[in-house]
Design an enzyme around this catalytic site. Structure first.
Site, mmCIF file in Angstrom:
data_model
loop_
_atom_site.group_PDB
_atom_site.id
_atom_site.type_symbol
_atom_site.label_atom_id
_atom_site.label_comp_id
_atom_site.label_asym_id
_atom_site.label_seq_id
_atom_site.Cartn_x
_atom_site.Cartn_y
_atom_site.Cartn_z
ATOM 1 N N TYR A 82 0.964 -1.290 0.107
ATOM 2 C CA TYR A 82 -0.016 0.053 0.093
ATOM 3 C C TYR A 82 0.957 1.388 0.065
ATOM 4 C CZ TYR A 82 -3.830 -3.084 1.099
ATOM 5 O OH TYR A 82 -4.761 -3.980 1.363
ATOM 6 N N ASP B 282 -6.089 -6.245 5.702
ATOM 7 C CA ASP B 282 -7.175 -5.632 4.866
ATOM 8 C C ASP B 282 -8.157 -6.642 4.743
ATOM 9 O OD1 ASP B 282 -8.708 -4.104 3.190
ATOM 10 O OD2 ASP B 282 -7.139 -3.698 1.818
ATOM 11 N N LYS C 250 3.196 -13.823 6.282
ATOM 12 C CA LYS C 250 3.744 -14.823 5.101
ATOM 13 C C LYS C 250 5.093 -15.054 5.040
ATOM 14 C CE LYS C 250 1.521 -16.902 2.274
ATOM 15 N NZ LYS C 250 1.234 -18.400 2.319
ATOM 16 N N ASP D 130 -2.668 -17.570 5.742
ATOM 17 C CA ASP D 130 -3.746 -18.301 5.097
ATOM 18 C C ASP D 130 -4.175 -19.536 5.734
ATOM 19 O OD1 ASP D 130 -0.821 -19.116 4.627
ATOM 20 O OD2 ASP D 130 -1.257 -20.597 3.404
#
Ligand code: NAP
Length: 453
Positions: A190, A335, A257, A311
């Site tokens: 972002y 988000d 991640k 995930d």
């Protein structure tokens, strides 16, 4: 204090100040607000009725809000000129007065040169809106919301997510989810560092990455950069841990991640453990320490620091929601995960949020302007009202916060709701946006009587 030109600073009321790392809140704080675009004015009217009602009933006139209207989006175009959607005065007011609250703002997605701030229609002409004939058509701009966050360095997007009894939702046990997400707000993909395929800039970056850095990827790629810094990470994780301590929460989970993106997401996790070790060793226990030093049994009064792959966390929030409490994560993970978690407890109509920096906090509804319902006094003000509950807690006005939450819960449990919940509930009474606000204020007396009985 800034020299305000269009903003009328109220003659009564006192500024919130910031001393020794804390905000100092008077009994009559001046609070900047703007209702926002589209349905924002309807939402704000209902929400303000609730905030003023709650403070009056909780403190019997000893405390009160002094509201100060500022402008952004469509209102800014009316107050200033046809190109100013985020006036410097508004940013100055947020900084000067420390705590503010805002409605939703139009953010054009792209493709066209102009956008109508009344109905969000994107178009090629600036004359007047091709859809609603409004004269408030402005050149396309980057998100005002993002502008506010970046310019004021509001580095944490904070979203408490829990079920409100009675709200229809897709899972069997929505009450098991009770989390608060701290999402990094300024970095990650972002940061706006992107190079469009086919441009000179993209070619230069491609040449550098392939020829100088020896990386290999397709020449016809758009390129985005994902910066995640020690500074940005540590201050966010520090805020999340402090919140867990202040609110006696059992755990903090870092979501990343790091298995794939080692030097950004993996580093986020590592720097998080560093903050815990260097600054909170007396209260934080990591999962490794839990087994190595405490035989898997959590010591009394301590907070568990965990890390989880993003995930897998999506699955776990559905399958074992009760294992999560405070959660902290980089921008993109936050988000996605916050909207998914909100859906689990019934959707955006009742999801509050805040953007918080070191001194300054801006509270906001998390949904958009719902432009098709503009001026219909129809939409659900729940999200903005719950953002106000967060604001009351931030100010230390817990009694008014509790009263608002209980009265809102009762109003929904009584099945007196706006159209969005009404269409999912059997036997409910449909209220207008303003009527829903009034019903909450009325219910404050009932929930107070129960509490004191
Ligand atoms: P949206 O305004 O959130 O509305 C999408 C749909 O969500 C609405 O049509 C409505 O569904 C439902 N909804 C939203 N708010 C509601 C409320 N208060 N009560 C009941 N239902 C509500 O999303 P959008 O249409 O994608 O975006 C419109 C504009 O808002 C865009 O310019 C977008 O960029 C902007 N936006 C601003 C913010 C912000 O300021 N924080 C956040 C997101 C989007 P039904 O039609 O099914 O009833």
């Amino acid at each position: 204090m800034a020299d305000y030109k269009k903003i009328k600073v109220p003659a009564e009321g006192t500024k919130i100040t910031y001393e020794n790392g804390e905000i100092v809140v008077p009994n009559d704080p001046i609070i900047p607000f703007f209702p926002g675009d589209g349905t924002g004015p309807d939402l704000w009217k209902a929400a303000q009725t609730v905030f003023d009602g709650a403070v009056a009933k909780a403190y019997g006139g000893k405390k009160k809000f002094v509201w100060m209207e500022v402008a952004a989006g469509l209102t800014a175009l009316q107050w200033y000129d046809k190109d100013t959607v985020l006036p410097q005065e508004t940013l100055d007011a947020f900084v000067d007065f420390k705590v503010s609250i805002k409605g939703p703002l139009t953010t054009p997605v792209g493709g066209f040169e102009f956008v109508c701030l009344t109905c969000s229609k994107e178009q090629d002409t600036r004359e007047k809106c091709i859809q609603c004939e409004s004269e408030w058509v402005t050149p396309r701009f980057r998100s005002v919301n993002v502008g506010i966050r970046q310019k004021l360095d509001l580095y944490a997007c904070v979203r408490p997510i829990r079920w409100i009894e009675g709200v229809p939702c897709p899972v069997k046990h929505p009450e098991k989810l009770d989390i608060i997400i701290f999402r990094e707000n300024t970095e990650d993909v972002y940061a706006g560092i992107e190079f469009q395929e086919g441009t000179e800039e993209q070619k230069k970056v491609y040449e550098f990455l392939t020829k100088v850095m020896g990386k290999s990827f397709r020449a016809d790629s758009g390129i985005g950069i994902k910066p995640i810094s020690i500074t940005g990470t540590k201050r966010l994780i520090r805020m999340a841990i402090k919140y867990a301590i202040d609110h006696k929460k059992p755990s903090v989970t870092m979501v990343h991640k790091g298995n794939i993106q080692k030097f950004t997401e993996g580093a986020f996790r590592d720097w998080g453990y560093e903050v815990a070790r260097d600054e909170f060793a007396d209260v934080i226990v990591s999962e490794a320490d839990l087994w190595e030093k405490h035989e898997g049994k959590m010591p009394e009064g301590k907070i568990l620091l965990k890390d989880r792959i993003a995930d897998m966390t999506f699955q776990q929030l559905l399958l074992r929601p009760e294992e999560y409490s405070v959660m902290v994560m980089p921008n993109l993970n936050g988000d996605y995960l916050s909207d998914a978690a909100v859906a689990q407890v019934g959707g955006l109509g009742v999801a509050p949020g805040a953007n918080i920096g070191n001194e300054v906090a801006v509270f906001e509804a998390t949904h958009g302007t719902a432009p098709k319902y503009t001026g219909q006094d129809k939409v659900n003000p729940g999200s903005l009202i719950l953002s106000g509950v967060m604001m009351l807690e931030h100010l230390g006005w817990q009694k008014a916060a509790d009263l608002t939450l209980k009265a809102l819960t009762k109003t929904i449990a009584d099945k007196t709701v706006t159209y969005d919940l009404h269409r999912q509930m059997e036997g409910a009474t449909k209220l207008k946006c303003s009527e829903f606000g009034e019903a909450i204020v009325k219910n404050m007396d009932a929930v107070r009587e129960v509490a004191t009985a």
